[in-house]
Motif scaffolding. Structure first.
Motif, PDB file in Angstrom:
ATOM      1  N   VAL A 130       0.864  -1.175   0.000  1.00  0.00           N
ATOM      2  CA  VAL A 130       0.000   0.000   0.000  1.00  0.00           C
ATOM      3  C   VAL A 130       0.899   1.223   0.000  1.00  0.00           C
ATOM      4  O   VAL A 130       1.733   1.383   0.896  1.00  0.00           O
ATOM      5  CB  VAL A 130      -0.907   0.031   1.249  1.00  0.00           C
ATOM      6  CG1 VAL A 130      -1.799   1.270   1.219  1.00  0.00           C
ATOM      7  CG2 VAL A 130      -1.741  -1.239   1.348  1.00  0.00           C
ATOM      8  N   ASP A 139       1.169   5.438  -0.061  1.00  0.00           N
ATOM      9  CA  ASP A 139       0.446   6.707  -0.001  1.00  0.00           C
ATOM     10  C   ASP A 139       1.034   7.656  -1.045  1.00  0.00           C
ATOM     11  O   ASP A 139       2.018   7.337  -1.735  1.00  0.00           O
ATOM     12  CB  ASP A 139       0.423   7.280   1.419  1.00  0.00           C
ATOM     13  CG  ASP A 139       1.644   8.097   1.823  1.00  0.00           C
ATOM     14  OD1 ASP A 139       2.579   8.263   1.007  1.00  0.00           O
ATOM     15  OD2 ASP A 139       1.671   8.570   2.974  1.00  0.00           O
ATOM     16  N   TYR A 189      -2.233  -0.860  -3.982  1.00  0.00           N
ATOM     17  CA  TYR A 189      -3.161   0.146  -3.478  1.00  0.00           C
ATOM     18  C   TYR A 189      -2.455   1.493  -3.415  1.00  0.00           C
ATOM     19  O   TYR A 189      -1.302   1.584  -2.983  1.00  0.00           O
ATOM     20  CB  TYR A 189      -3.667  -0.229  -2.077  1.00  0.00           C
ATOM     21  CG  TYR A 189      -4.476  -1.504  -2.055  1.00  0.00           C
ATOM     22  CD1 TYR A 189      -5.860  -1.471  -2.180  1.00  0.00           C
ATOM     23  CD2 TYR A 189      -3.851  -2.746  -1.915  1.00  0.00           C
ATOM     24  CE1 TYR A 189      -6.608  -2.648  -2.168  1.00  0.00           C
ATOM     25  CE2 TYR A 189      -4.600  -3.927  -1.900  1.00  0.00           C
ATOM     26  CZ  TYR A 189      -5.969  -3.862  -2.033  1.00  0.00           C
ATOM     27  OH  TYR A 189      -6.696  -5.015  -2.022  1.00  0.00           O
ATOM     28  N   VAL A 215      -3.181   5.352  -1.859  1.00  0.00           N
ATOM     29  CA  VAL A 215      -4.062   6.072  -0.942  1.00  0.00           C
ATOM     30  C   VAL A 215      -3.520   7.485  -0.726  1.00  0.00           C
ATOM     31  O   VAL A 215      -2.359   7.775  -1.032  1.00  0.00           O
ATOM     32  CB  VAL A 215      -4.171   5.328   0.409  1.00  0.00           C
ATOM     33  CG1 VAL A 215      -4.808   3.961   0.219  1.00  0.00           C
ATOM     34  CG2 VAL A 215      -2.807   5.196   1.079  1.00  0.00           C
ATOM     35  N   LYS A 255      -4.914   1.903   5.698  1.00  0.00           N
ATOM     36  CA  LYS A 255      -5.361   0.963   4.673  1.00  0.00           C
ATOM     37  C   LYS A 255      -4.715  -0.401   4.880  1.00  0.00           C
ATOM     38  O   LYS A 255      -5.383  -1.440   4.732  1.00  0.00           O
ATOM     39  CB  LYS A 255      -5.021   1.499   3.279  1.00  0.00           C
ATOM     40  CG  LYS A 255      -5.490   0.598   2.133  1.00  0.00           C
ATOM     41  CD  LYS A 255      -7.003   0.483   2.082  1.00  0.00           C
ATOM     42  CE  LYS A 255      -7.459  -0.329   0.896  1.00  0.00           C
ATOM     43  NZ  LYS A 255      -8.936  -0.460   0.854  1.00  0.00           N
ATOM     44  N   GLU A 281      -6.536  -2.174   7.573  1.00  0.00           N
ATOM     45  CA  GLU A 281      -7.828  -2.668   7.082  1.00  0.00           C
ATOM     46  C   GLU A 281      -7.653  -3.968   6.302  1.00  0.00           C
ATOM     47  O   GLU A 281      -8.405  -4.935   6.485  1.00  0.00           O
ATOM     48  CB  GLU A 281      -8.449  -1.589   6.186  1.00  0.00           C
ATOM     49  CG  GLU A 281      -9.712  -1.986   5.461  1.00  0.00           C
ATOM     50  CD  GLU A 281     -10.112  -0.934   4.433  1.00  0.00           C
ATOM     51  OE1 GLU A 281     -10.525  -1.313   3.314  1.00  0.00           O
ATOM     52  OE2 GLU A 281      -9.998   0.276   4.735  1.00  0.00           O
TER      53      GLU A 281
END
Length: 262
Positions: free
Chosen positions: A122, A124, A180, A182, A190, A193
């Motif tokens: 993930v 950012d 991902y 974000v 995230k 999650e």
């Protein structure tokens, strides 16, 4: 929260192990102490967690090898140093629980190799990715030739090493380095999650995804399909499979929905 000798933090929350690189003043650059503590934390997580999140304290995820502690080594020493990185990252990659990397800021060199050793990534909006070893007259040694190249393809990796190209978060997602993307500051949330979701998966399904799927990629078509069938049969023997299938048939299970409609 446990912190070893100060290079890595460890916290277990709701079946998720949170492993933090903790050398913020060094941009979480990886030295031998951090590598050792990371291996210990990853092994501990295999025993007591159902998922693992790796993240960086401070301004970035990881700026790579700690060059301030790097010294001239004989070829044999370089070989064994590289193999120590491979062994540590293998604890994540070949472990029994999914490893998720939460990325922000510099994810460079060995930091990118660490991220690539995880199963999910993930990023950012502040994350950026590079393999600067080529410009420094050295070669990657933490697994990038296999793991990064498999994520983005050898030609893209060649570009990054030969030209020093840096990918921002959006370009990295398009290339396959991150699954991902974000907003700034959202990677850990995230990742948490996702970790909670995978921690609730049936263990035999997780085993198949983590252990069988990567090996199938190295097989010929017939062998790969054979292993897939064996894994499907094996997974269905678990009690979770029967219960979850029954829930779905009884309309108690969640249906697959279009994310654009959510």
């Amino acid at each position: 929260m446990d912190s070893g000798d100060g290079t890595v933090t460890y916290e277990l929350r709701d079946r998720v192990a949170w492993v933090g690189l903790d050398r913020p003043r060094k941009r979480n650059a990886i030295n031998d102490a951090l590598l050792s503590d990371l291996a210990a934390a990853a092994r501990r997580a295999q025993e007591e967690a159902r998922a693992l999140v790796v993240f960086g304290h401070g301004p970035c995820f990881c700026a790579g090898l700690d060059l301030s502690e790097h010294r001239t080594r004989e070829p044999a020493e370089v070989f064994h140093h590289s193999r120590a990185w491979h062994a540590t990252f293998s604890v994540l990659r070949r472990g029994r629980i999914p490893a998720i990397a939460a990325l922000h800021g510099a994810t460079v060199g060995g930091g990118l190799e660490l991220a690539a050793a995880c199963h999910l990534r993930v990023a950012d909006a502040t994350a950026f990715f590079a393999l600067p070893e080529g410009s420094r007259g050295i070669y990657v040694g933490g697994g990038a030739s296999v793991h990064v190249a498999r994520l983005i393809g050898a030609p893209r990796m060649m570009d990054m090493m030969l030209t020093g190209r840096v990918l921002d978060a959006a370009a990295a997602e398009r290339a396959g380095l991150a699954q991902y993307l974000v907003p700034e500051g959202g990677a850990r949330e995230k990742a948490g999650e996702l970790a909670a979701k995978v921690a609730d998966m049936a263990p035999l399904t997780v085993l198949g995804v983590l252990q069988a799927l990567p090996r199938i990629q190295d097989m010929g078509e017939d062998d790969g399909l054979f292993v897939e069938s064996m894994m499907a049969a094996f997974a269905q023997t678990g009690p979770e499979a029967a219960a979850r299938l029954a829930d779905f048939v009884a309309k108690r299970g969640a249906k697959v929905s279009n994310p654009s409609e959510g």
